[in-house]
Motif scaffolding. Structure first.
Motif, mmCIF file in Angstrom:
data_model
loop_
_atom_site.group_PDB
_atom_site.id
_atom_site.type_symbol
_atom_site.label_atom_id
_atom_site.label_comp_id
_atom_site.label_asym_id
_atom_site.label_seq_id
_atom_site.Cartn_x
_atom_site.Cartn_y
_atom_site.Cartn_z
ATOM 1 N N GLN A 23 -75.479 -17.927 74.885
ATOM 2 C CA GLN A 23 -74.119 -18.111 74.378
ATOM 3 C C GLN A 23 -74.096 -19.012 73.159
ATOM 4 O O GLN A 23 -73.324 -18.788 72.218
ATOM 5 C CB GLN A 23 -73.218 -18.692 75.471
ATOM 6 N N ALA A 24 -74.960 -20.012 73.142
ATOM 7 C CA ALA A 24 -75.061 -20.882 71.969
ATOM 8 C C ALA A 24 -75.490 -20.087 70.739
ATOM 9 O O ALA A 24 -74.958 -20.282 69.643
ATOM 10 C CB ALA A 24 -76.045 -22.022 72.234
ATOM 11 N N ALA A 25 -76.455 -19.194 70.920
ATOM 12 C CA ALA A 25 -76.914 -18.349 69.809
ATOM 13 C C ALA A 25 -75.800 -17.418 69.339
ATOM 14 O O ALA A 25 -75.569 -17.268 68.133
ATOM 15 C CB ALA A 25 -78.132 -17.549 70.239
ATOM 16 N N VAL A 26 -75.125 -16.793 70.301
ATOM 17 C CA VAL A 26 -74.012 -15.889 69.966
ATOM 18 C C VAL A 26 -72.922 -16.652 69.223
ATOM 19 O O VAL A 26 -72.382 -16.179 68.208
ATOM 20 C CB VAL A 26 -73.450 -15.235 71.242
ATOM 21 N N ASN A 27 -72.593 -17.843 69.708
ATOM 22 C CA ASN A 27 -71.554 -18.653 69.056
ATOM 23 C C ASN A 27 -71.958 -19.065 67.647
ATOM 24 O O ASN A 27 -71.095 -19.288 66.788
ATOM 25 C CB ASN A 27 -71.264 -19.897 69.899
ATOM 26 N N ALA A 28 -73.271 -19.161 67.411
ATOM 27 C CA ALA A 28 -73.771 -19.501 66.072
ATOM 28 C C ALA A 28 -73.910 -18.272 65.181
ATOM 29 O O ALA A 28 -74.248 -18.406 64.001
ATOM 30 C CB ALA A 28 -75.114 -20.218 66.188
ATOM 31 N N GLY A 29 -73.697 -17.088 65.738
ATOM 32 C CA GLY A 29 -73.814 -15.860 64.970
ATOM 33 C C GLY A 29 -75.239 -15.431 64.702
ATOM 34 O O GLY A 29 -75.515 -14.727 63.721
ATOM 35 N N ILE A 30 -76.162 -15.856 65.585
ATOM 36 C CA ILE A 30 -77.580 -15.543 65.404
ATOM 37 C C ILE A 30 -78.036 -14.608 66.519
ATOM 38 O O ILE A 30 -77.726 -14.830 67.690
ATOM 39 C CB ILE A 30 -78.439 -16.829 65.439
ATOM 40 N N GLU A 31 -78.781 -13.566 66.175
ATOM 41 C CA GLU A 31 -79.299 -12.652 67.188
ATOM 42 C C GLU A 31 -80.261 -13.382 68.122
ATOM 43 O O GLU A 31 -80.995 -14.272 67.685
ATOM 44 C CB GLU A 31 -80.007 -11.465 66.538
ATOM 45 N N CYS A 32 -80.254 -12.959 69.385
ATOM 46 C CA CYS A 32 -81.048 -13.642 70.391
ATOM 47 C C CYS A 32 -81.883 -12.657 71.192
ATOM 48 O O CYS A 32 -81.388 -11.616 71.632
ATOM 49 C CB CYS A 32 -80.134 -14.415 71.343
ATOM 50 N N ALA A 33 -83.158 -12.997 71.375
ATOM 51 C CA ALA A 33 -84.045 -12.262 72.276
ATOM 52 C C ALA A 33 -84.193 -13.091 73.548
ATOM 53 O O ALA A 33 -84.597 -14.259 73.487
ATOM 54 C CB ALA A 33 -85.406 -12.046 71.633
ATOM 55 N N VAL A 34 -83.840 -12.510 74.680
ATOM 56 C CA VAL A 34 -83.938 -13.206 75.959
ATOM 57 C C VAL A 34 -85.244 -12.831 76.651
ATOM 58 O O VAL A 34 -85.560 -11.642 76.790
ATOM 59 C CB VAL A 34 -82.740 -12.875 76.863
ATOM 60 N N VAL A 35 -85.991 -13.849 77.060
ATOM 61 C CA VAL A 35 -87.241 -13.652 77.804
ATOM 62 C C VAL A 35 -86.922 -13.697 79.295
ATOM 63 O O VAL A 35 -86.268 -14.622 79.768
ATOM 64 C CB VAL A 35 -88.264 -14.751 77.472
ATOM 65 N N ASP A 36 -87.367 -12.694 80.031
ATOM 66 C CA ASP A 36 -87.142 -12.674 81.476
ATOM 67 C C ASP A 36 -87.747 -13.911 82.129
ATOM 68 O O ASP A 36 -88.877 -14.302 81.822
ATOM 69 C CB ASP A 36 -87.757 -11.421 82.107
ATOM 70 N N ASN A 37 -86.979 -14.506 83.029
ATOM 71 C CA ASN A 37 -87.441 -15.668 83.780
ATOM 72 C C ASN A 37 -86.825 -15.566 85.166
ATOM 73 O O ASN A 37 -85.597 -15.489 85.299
ATOM 74 C CB ASN A 37 -87.001 -16.959 83.078
ATOM 75 N N THR A 38 -87.643 -15.567 86.193
ATOM 76 C CA THR A 38 -87.121 -15.409 87.556
ATOM 77 C C THR A 38 -86.149 -16.528 87.913
ATOM 78 O O THR A 38 -85.232 -16.323 88.712
ATOM 79 C CB THR A 38 -88.270 -15.389 88.583
ATOM 80 N N PHE A 39 -86.309 -17.694 87.320
ATOM 81 C CA PHE A 39 -85.433 -18.818 87.623
ATOM 82 C C PHE A 39 -83.995 -18.543 87.188
ATOM 83 O O PHE A 39 -83.049 -18.954 87.853
ATOM 84 C CB PHE A 39 -85.953 -20.092 86.948
ATOM 85 N N THR A 40 -83.835 -17.832 86.074
ATOM 86 C CA THR A 40 -82.496 -17.553 85.542
ATOM 87 C C THR A 40 -82.104 -16.086 85.713
ATOM 88 O O THR A 40 -81.241 -15.574 84.980
ATOM 89 C CB THR A 40 -82.415 -17.936 84.051
ATOM 90 N N ALA A 41 -82.692 -15.415 86.669
ATOM 91 C CA ALA A 41 -82.476 -13.970 86.838
ATOM 92 C C ALA A 41 -81.024 -13.607 87.126
ATOM 93 O O ALA A 41 -80.592 -12.485 86.838
ATOM 94 C CB ALA A 41 -83.374 -13.443 87.956
ATOM 95 N N THR A 42 -80.243 -14.533 87.675
ATOM 96 C CA THR A 42 -78.850 -14.242 88.019
ATOM 97 C C THR A 42 -77.898 -14.414 86.835
ATOM 98 O O THR A 42 -76.710 -14.094 86.955
ATOM 99 C CB THR A 42 -78.378 -15.141 89.170
ATOM 100 N N HIS A 43 -78.384 -14.891 85.720
ATOM 101 C CA HIS A 43 -77.515 -15.138 84.567
ATOM 102 C C HIS A 43 -77.104 -13.837 83.884
ATOM 103 O O HIS A 43 -77.773 -12.806 83.999
ATOM 104 C CB HIS A 43 -78.227 -16.037 83.553
ATOM 105 N N ASP A 44 -75.998 -13.906 83.159
ATOM 106 C CA ASP A 44 -75.467 -12.758 82.425
ATOM 107 C C ASP A 44 -76.055 -12.747 81.015
ATOM 108 O O ASP A 44 -75.756 -13.626 80.202
ATOM 109 C CB ASP A 44 -73.941 -12.855 82.364
ATOM 110 N N PHE A 45 -76.870 -11.739 80.723
ATOM 111 C CA PHE A 45 -77.504 -11.632 79.414
ATOM 112 C C PHE A 45 -76.996 -10.412 78.638
ATOM 113 O O PHE A 45 -77.682 -9.908 77.753
ATOM 114 C CB PHE A 45 -79.023 -11.560 79.569
ATOM 115 N N SER A 46 -75.795 -9.984 78.963
ATOM 116 C CA SER A 46 -75.255 -8.774 78.321
ATOM 117 C C SER A 46 -75.052 -8.952 76.816
ATOM 118 O O SER A 46 -74.990 -7.972 76.073
ATOM 119 C CB SER A 46 -73.941 -8.371 78.983
#
Length: 214
Positions: free
Chosen positions: A170-193
């Motif tokens: 969300q910080a990247a989106v708010n900054a207007g910068i494209e973001c690549a999300v790396v899969d991490n089992t710890f944050t698997a429940t987060h919304d990466f849409s």
């Protein structure tokens, strides 16, 4: 064309998020507050604080402040004693450093960041690192990544953020910068849409960047 890479630290370059949770959980339990994992993940996703539960239960501020200090000490003990390496990170950074300028943008405290990296070679590939004391507002606000972009003197379209959490994305989106999300089992429940790209591991990043040149 991407020229600048802005990396999150915890969960992307080192596997520390589990231990920050454990440190919070341990410190809260000492004042009879249970920090359930699903509750912590919801708090983490929106950029809240693990101490909300203690505040809601009426624990006095002085006690919470003391337990925060204990949390910090527990976390540093974990950083020194637990395995936090992510396999292949240095190889990826070495490869990318031949073509891209790179920096780290983290919500970690500088003291913890320095402890993590004092015996590692990750930062030698970076132009800079920005910690939570070094910008006005933490993720999910845009400030951290805007500060990173400013350090490079770059445009949004020239940058790529690499993240593993919802608030980081969300910080990247708010900054207007494209973001690549790396899969991490710890944050698997987060919304990466809102992610521009998804990769299963950091070792896939060079291939993703090559595809963006086409």
């Amino acid at each position: 064309m991407k020229k600048f890479l802005l990396f999150d630290n915890d969960g992307v370059l080192v596997e520390t998020e589990k231990w920050y949770y454990e440190a919070n959980k341990k410190a809260l339990k000492e004042i009879d507050v249970e920090l359930e994992f699903d509750v912590y993940m919801e708090i983490m996703a929106r950029g809240g604080t693990a101490w909300e539960a203690a505040q809601k239960l009426g624990r006095p501020k002085e006690l919470i402040d003391e337990q925060r200090r204990r949390r910090d000490a527990y976390y540093q003990e974990f950083l020194l004693s637990e395995h936090i390496e992510i396999e292949g990170v240095l190889d990826v950074l070495e490869e990318l450093s031949r073509e891209y300028r790179m920096g780290i943008v983290t919500t970690a405290r500088r003291v913890d960041f320095n402890l993590i990296h004092s015996q590692r070679e990750i930062v030698k590939y970076m132009d800079f690192s920005l910690c939570v004391e070094e910008y006005p507002r933490a993720k999910p606000y845009a400030d951290p990544y805007l500060a990173g972009m400013k350090k490079f003197g770059a445009l949004q379209r020239e940058c790529l953020v690499i993240e593993d959490s919802q608030r980081g994305l969300q910080a990247a989106v708010n900054a207007g910068i494209e973001c690549a999300v790396v899969d991490n089992t710890f944050t698997a429940t987060h919304d990466f849409s809102g992610a521009a790209f998804r990769i299963k591991a950091l070792k896939e990043l060079p291939l993703l960047l090559k595809s963006l040149k086409k």
